[in-house]
Design an enzyme around this catalytic site. Structure first.
Site, PDB file in Angstrom:
ATOM      1  N   LYS A  83      50.776  44.593  61.454  1.00  0.00           N
ATOM      2  CA  LYS A  83      49.706  43.738  61.170  1.00  0.00           C
ATOM      3  C   LYS A  83      48.488  44.171  62.193  1.00  0.00           C
ATOM      4  O   LYS A  83      48.925  44.654  63.256  1.00  0.00           O
ATOM      5  CB  LYS A  83      50.061  42.293  61.142  1.00  0.00           C
ATOM      6  CG  LYS A  83      49.008  41.508  60.183  1.00  0.00           C
ATOM      7  CD  LYS A  83      49.432  41.573  58.635  1.00  0.00           C
ATOM      8  CE  LYS A  83      48.548  40.459  58.022  1.00  0.00           C
ATOM      9  NZ  LYS A  83      48.998  40.592  56.428  1.00  0.00           N
ATOM     10  N   GLY A 183      43.070  26.593  48.529  1.00  0.00           N
ATOM     11  CA  GLY A 183      42.446  27.756  48.553  1.00  0.00           C
ATOM     12  C   GLY A 183      42.536  28.433  47.392  1.00  0.00           C
ATOM     13  O   GLY A 183      43.341  28.874  46.752  1.00  0.00           O
ATOM     14  N   LEU A 184      41.177  28.562  46.929  1.00  0.00           N
ATOM     15  CA  LEU A 184      40.661  29.114  45.755  1.00  0.00           C
ATOM     16  C   LEU A 184      40.143  30.470  45.968  1.00  0.00           C
ATOM     17  O   LEU A 184      39.222  30.989  45.356  1.00  0.00           O
ATOM     18  CB  LEU A 184      39.937  28.274  44.768  1.00  0.00           C
ATOM     19  CG  LEU A 184      40.675  27.044  44.501  1.00  0.00           C
ATOM     20  CD1 LEU A 184      39.469  25.993  43.733  1.00  0.00           C
ATOM     21  CD2 LEU A 184      41.548  27.273  43.268  1.00  0.00           C
ATOM     22  N   GLY A 185      40.625  31.453  46.876  1.00  0.00           N
ATOM     23  CA  GLY A 185      40.035  32.598  47.149  1.00  0.00           C
ATOM     24  C   GLY A 185      40.700  33.769  46.347  1.00  0.00           C
ATOM     25  O   GLY A 185      40.887  33.690  44.891  1.00  0.00           O
ATOM     26  N   LYS A 186      40.770  34.765  47.088  1.00  0.00           N
ATOM     27  CA  LYS A 186      41.155  36.107  46.268  1.00  0.00           C
ATOM     28  C   LYS A 186      42.406  35.892  45.478  1.00  0.00           C
ATOM     29  O   LYS A 186      42.753  36.296  44.497  1.00  0.00           O
ATOM     30  CB  LYS A 186      41.166  37.192  47.291  1.00  0.00           C
ATOM     31  CG  LYS A 186      39.991  37.561  47.914  1.00  0.00           C
ATOM     32  CD  LYS A 186      40.285  38.796  48.575  1.00  0.00           C
ATOM     33  CE  LYS A 186      40.868  38.758  49.921  1.00  0.00           C
ATOM     34  NZ  LYS A 186      40.765  40.366  50.772  1.00  0.00           N
ATOM     35  N   VAL A 187      43.599  35.200  45.984  1.00  0.00           N
ATOM     36  CA  VAL A 187      44.666  34.960  45.480  1.00  0.00           C
ATOM     37  C   VAL A 187      44.651  33.580  44.661  1.00  0.00           C
ATOM     38  O   VAL A 187      45.224  33.533  43.545  1.00  0.00           O
ATOM     39  CB  VAL A 187      45.786  34.914  46.543  1.00  0.00           C
ATOM     40  CG1 VAL A 187      47.274  34.596  45.966  1.00  0.00           C
ATOM     41  CG2 VAL A 187      46.055  36.326  47.139  1.00  0.00           C
ATOM     42  N   GLY A 188      44.185  32.442  45.088  1.00  0.00           N
ATOM     43  CA  GLY A 188      44.152  31.352  44.852  1.00  0.00           C
ATOM     44  C   GLY A 188      43.702  31.378  42.992  1.00  0.00           C
ATOM     45  O   GLY A 188      44.294  30.647  42.354  1.00  0.00           O
TER      46      GLY A 188
END
Length: 360
Positions: A83, A183-188
């Site tokens: 990472k 969390g409603l970002g890229k994945v959510g």
């Protein structure tokens, strides 16, 4: 440009290599952590985040790179775990020069580490990084890549959640269940779509007003709450942490009303012992690095020439892997996180030892 520190200290950290990188002119400060190459080159994304200190950045990259080794092992990939983090506010300092300088450092590792997207970095950024290194995945379709890896990350989380639902309620479906998405970002946002299509009721929250506006526009049936604390305390069946790590801690676990925790965030357990606290409360936790492996499966597929259908099929198998881990946990009387660690460590040891067989 130069490396301002480099350390090999597997005794104290368990990592094969940790490299600190700096390019003063572009403002780049980055840390690349390679936990293990037992199964192959280390693969893991680059997080671009305004850490409070270098110590915080280092702690994050050590945790994340270790998690990637276990994730890649259980995903059945012939890849190790690594990472990277770039320390700084991407809204303020991200530039072509900085990303290309970072790419030079990745290239300098000679293929020991492949990078990809993570929090604060995007497909377009990987295209820039790739102008300086061959060892980059998560590129745009226009440049021969897989595009947005969030698509299969969300798909894999959904598969893991289906396995957990089957384990707890006897059916691999979320229909009629109330799922809380933090969390409603890229994945959510993709996970929310899968849940609604499956017949679940979704309650959600996000700190980003743009993400909330997107959900209101695209999924008006989703119930929005003020913050993660309100979501944890809500009457939900499943809790899905899909933002930053540490979501499961000494404060949230006692307040949690859900029977299942399955989410996309990395390093959800704030510290060792949280997995036992969850088990003691009768909450089934599906280890994050198992269920969120869809993204790394997607970007890893680029290495052999990306095929979406093949990658999605591999990500769908997260359902089977999650089932195996849950059954093993029951059989051995341990939390699922412990069972998952054992399976990953077994594969790294069994397959990794084959490198001692010299072919010539």
């Amino acid at each position: 440009m130069g490396v301002f520190a480099s350390t090999d200290d597997p005794v104290s950290t368990g990592h094969e290599q940790v490299v600190f990188c700096q390019d003063k002119q572009s403002g780049l400060k980055a840390i690349i952590g390679i936990y293990s190459t037992a199964l192959g080159p280390a693969l893991g994304g680059t997080r671009f985040y305004p850490y409070a200190s270098e110590d915080d950045a280092l702690a994050d990259v050590l945790d994340l790179s270790r998690g990637m080794a276990y994730k890649n092992a259980l995903a059945g990939l012939d890849l190790g775990g690594g990472k990277a983090v770039i320390w700084g506010d991407p809204e303020q300092i991200k530039s072509e020069a900085l990303l290309r300088a970072y790419g030079r450092f990745v290239e300098s590792l000679g293929g020991r580490y492949y990078t990809a997207c993570d929090v604060g970095t995007y497909v377009a950024d990987m295209d820039v990084v790739a102008r300086e290194t061959r060892y980059v995945t998560g590129r745009s379709v226009e440049h021969g890549g897989a595009g947005d890896s969030s698509i299969l990350t969300a798909w894999g989380v959904f598969q893991g959640m289906r396995a957990a639902a089957e384990h707890v309620w006897g059916t691999p479906s979320l229909r009629g269940r109330r799922v809380g998405v933090a969390g409603l970002g890229k994945v959510g946002k993709y996970l929310t779509g899968h849940l609604l299509e499956d017949g679940a009721e979704v309650v959600a929250t996000d700190v980003n007003p743009k993400a909330l506006a997107w959900v209101r526009s695209n999924h008006p049936q989703v119930t929005l709450v003020d913050d993660a604390s309100a979501l944890v305390a809500a009457d939900i069946d499943v809790y899905a942490p899909c933002a930053l790590g540490g979501a499961l801690n000494d404060d949230t676990v006692p307040a949690l009303r859900a029977k299942v925790v399955t989410g996309a965030a990395n390093n959800q357990l704030a510290h060792p012992g949280i997995e036992k606290l969850l088990a003691d409360r009768g909450i089934l936790y599906t280890p994050d690095y198992v269920v969120n492996a869809g993204g790394v499966i997607q970007v890893a597929d680029e290495i052999e020439g990306f095929n979406f259908d093949r990658a999605k099929l591999r990500a769908t198998r997260i359902y089977d892997t999650t089932r195996e881990i849950l059954h093993l946990a029951d059989a051995e009387g341990v939390p699922p996180a412990v069972a998952a660690d054992r399976l990953a460590e077994r594969r790294m040891a069994d397959v990794g030892r084959l490198r001692a067989i010299h072919l010539r």
